[in-house]
Design a protein around this motif. Structure first.
Motif, short mmCIF file in Angstrom:
data_model
loop_
_atom_site.label_atom_id
_atom_site.label_comp_id
_atom_site.label_asym_id
_atom_site.label_seq_id
_atom_site.Cartn_x
_atom_site.Cartn_y
_atom_site.Cartn_z
N LEU A 21 -11.36 -1.38 16.50
CA LEU A 21 -10.80 -2.66 16.09
C LEU A 21 -11.32 -3.10 14.73
O LEU A 21 -10.55 -3.63 13.91
CB LEU A 21 -11.12 -3.71 17.15
N TRP A 22 -12.61 -2.90 14.46
CA TRP A 22 -13.17 -3.27 13.15
C TRP A 22 -12.56 -2.41 12.04
O TRP A 22 -12.31 -2.90 10.93
CB TRP A 22 -14.68 -3.14 13.15
N LEU A 23 -12.31 -1.14 12.35
CA LEU A 23 -11.68 -0.27 11.34
C LEU A 23 -10.27 -0.76 11.04
O LEU A 23 -9.84 -0.77 9.88
CB LEU A 23 -11.65 1.18 11.85
N CYS A 24 -9.54 -1.18 12.08
CA CYS A 24 -8.19 -1.73 11.86
C CYS A 24 -8.25 -3.03 11.06
O CYS A 24 -7.43 -3.25 10.16
CB CYS A 24 -7.51 -1.99 13.20
N ALA A 25 -9.22 -3.89 11.37
CA ALA A 25 -9.37 -5.15 10.62
C ALA A 25 -9.69 -4.89 9.17
O ALA A 25 -9.18 -5.57 8.26
CB ALA A 25 -10.45 -6.00 11.27
N TRP A 26 -10.55 -3.90 8.92
CA TRP A 26 -10.90 -3.54 7.53
C TRP A 26 -9.67 -2.98 6.80
O TRP A 26 -9.40 -3.35 5.65
CB TRP A 26 -12.02 -2.50 7.53
N ALA A 27 -8.90 -2.12 7.47
CA ALA A 27 -7.73 -1.53 6.83
C ALA A 27 -6.67 -2.59 6.52
O ALA A 27 -5.93 -2.46 5.54
CB ALA A 27 -7.13 -0.45 7.75
N MET A 28 -6.62 -3.66 7.31
CA MET A 28 -5.65 -4.72 7.10
C MET A 28 -6.17 -5.82 6.19
O MET A 28 -5.47 -6.81 5.93
CB MET A 28 -5.23 -5.33 8.45
N GLY A 29 -7.39 -5.66 5.68
CA GLY A 29 -7.96 -6.64 4.76
C GLY A 29 -8.29 -7.98 5.40
O GLY A 29 -8.22 -9.03 4.74
N LEU A 30 -8.68 -7.97 6.68
CA LEU A 30 -8.94 -9.21 7.39
C LEU A 30 -10.41 -9.62 7.39
O LEU A 30 -10.74 -10.71 7.86
CB LEU A 30 -8.47 -9.09 8.85
N LEU A 31 -11.29 -8.76 6.90
CA LEU A 31 -12.71 -9.07 6.92
C LEU A 31 -13.04 -10.16 5.91
O LEU A 31 -12.57 -10.15 4.78
CB LEU A 31 -13.54 -7.82 6.63
#
Length: 303
Positions: free
Chosen positions: A52-62
């Motif tokens: 999930l964190w990898l998906c959030a990083w890929a989507m620029g949500l961090l």
């Protein structure tokens, strides 16, 4: 825009989500043959959180603003992951995966009761109260024979899974505080929080270094729990929630037990007794009342 009427794409995602979440009970049953409770749950949430964190990083949500939410993530991870997942896995030592899914389907009943008690804007309507009572009677129908027969182990295991549903009910209310947080961040944060809570429990109670190296089927079950039932499931869930709204996403509760039962019968040799089927039908009727769309269909349309 939220589509109140789901199209083919939304229905396909909803059915896939029900299969994935129904599969979690199947994967638990497989993993329990070789791994202890806290090890299974820790591996599920920690590996799922990583995805999930990898998906959030890929989507620029961090964002740094999410750093202040870690106390809330820990609490949410406790009541929405650590406690219910552990209770379900422990309960499945004595309870078939299909029956576990049916008992877990009582979550909406405890959600509406908890919301009525702890919120000011989600009070019980007559149909929700009646639906909750009917649904709880369905749970009683499924566990009644075990109570009469004094089958303590099975009864305690079923109560543990009902306890997981109660925990989910509190989590649904507590999760309202994340309304301004991207849903994927909430999912990643709560699974990370539950990982931190479960790590010491796993090390102290399970002592995984003393376990033999698990066979391939156990690792495949863990991979299914982490990748499919956690990372992919949350992505599907929040996609449907965004496109079709909360009223439609609750329909997955009807479908999860069906997929869990079919997987258990096909691959684990499980079966359900008549009182389990009666209980499932009763729960489904109670859910329909809580959902409200059945009543809406029966009301005459105004000119």
């Amino acid at each position: 825009m939220i589509n109140r009427t789901m199209g083919p794409a939304e229905w396909a995602m909803l059915i896939l989500l029900s299969i994935v979440w129904g599969g979690s009970f199947f994967f638990y049953a497989v993993a329990l043959e070789d791994l202890p409770v806290f090890t299974i749950v820790f591996l599920r949430v920690s590996l799922g959180s990583l995805g999930l964190w990898l998906c959030a990083w890929a989507m620029g949500l961090l964002s740094r603003q999410h750093a202040g939410l870690w106390r809330s993530f820990l609490i949410m991870g406790l009541i929405n992951n650590a406690i219910p997942f552990s209770l379900i896995v422990w309960g499945q030592h004595e309870v078939a995966s299909g029956l576990a899914a049916i008992l877990n389907a009582t979550t909406p009943f405890f959600t509406v009761l908890t919301a009525n008690r702890l919120t000011t804007d989600e009070k019980l309507s007559w149909n929700r109260l009646l639906g909750a009572l009917i649904g709880l009677s369905g749970v009683g129908a499924m566990m009644g024979t075990d109570i009469l027969a004094a089958q303590g182990g099975s009864l305690l295991s079923q109560l543990a899974i009902v306890g997981a549903a109660v925990s989910y009910g509190f989590a649904s209310v507590y999760g309202r505080r994340f309304a301004q947080t991207p849903p994927l961040i909430t999912a990643a944060g709560q699974t990370a929080g539950s990982s931190l809570i479960l790590l010491p429990l796993m090390l102290v109670i399970d002592a995984p270094w003393r376990l033999g190296f698990p066979p391939l089927q156990a690792w495949l079950a863990i991979a299914g729990l982490a990748i499919l039932c956690t990372s992919l499931a949350y992505i599907l869930y929040f996609t449907i929630l965004k496109r079709a709204g909360a009223t439609n996403i609750v329909l997955v509760t009807f479908l999860v037990p069906a997929s869990a039962i079919l997987l258990g019968i096909m691959f684990l040799g499980e079966s359900l007794d008549l009182h389990h089927v009666i209980g499932m039908i009763t729960i489904a009727f109670g859910l329909a009342l809580i959902d409200g769309r059945l009543l809406a269909m029966l009301r005459p349309r105004r000119a």
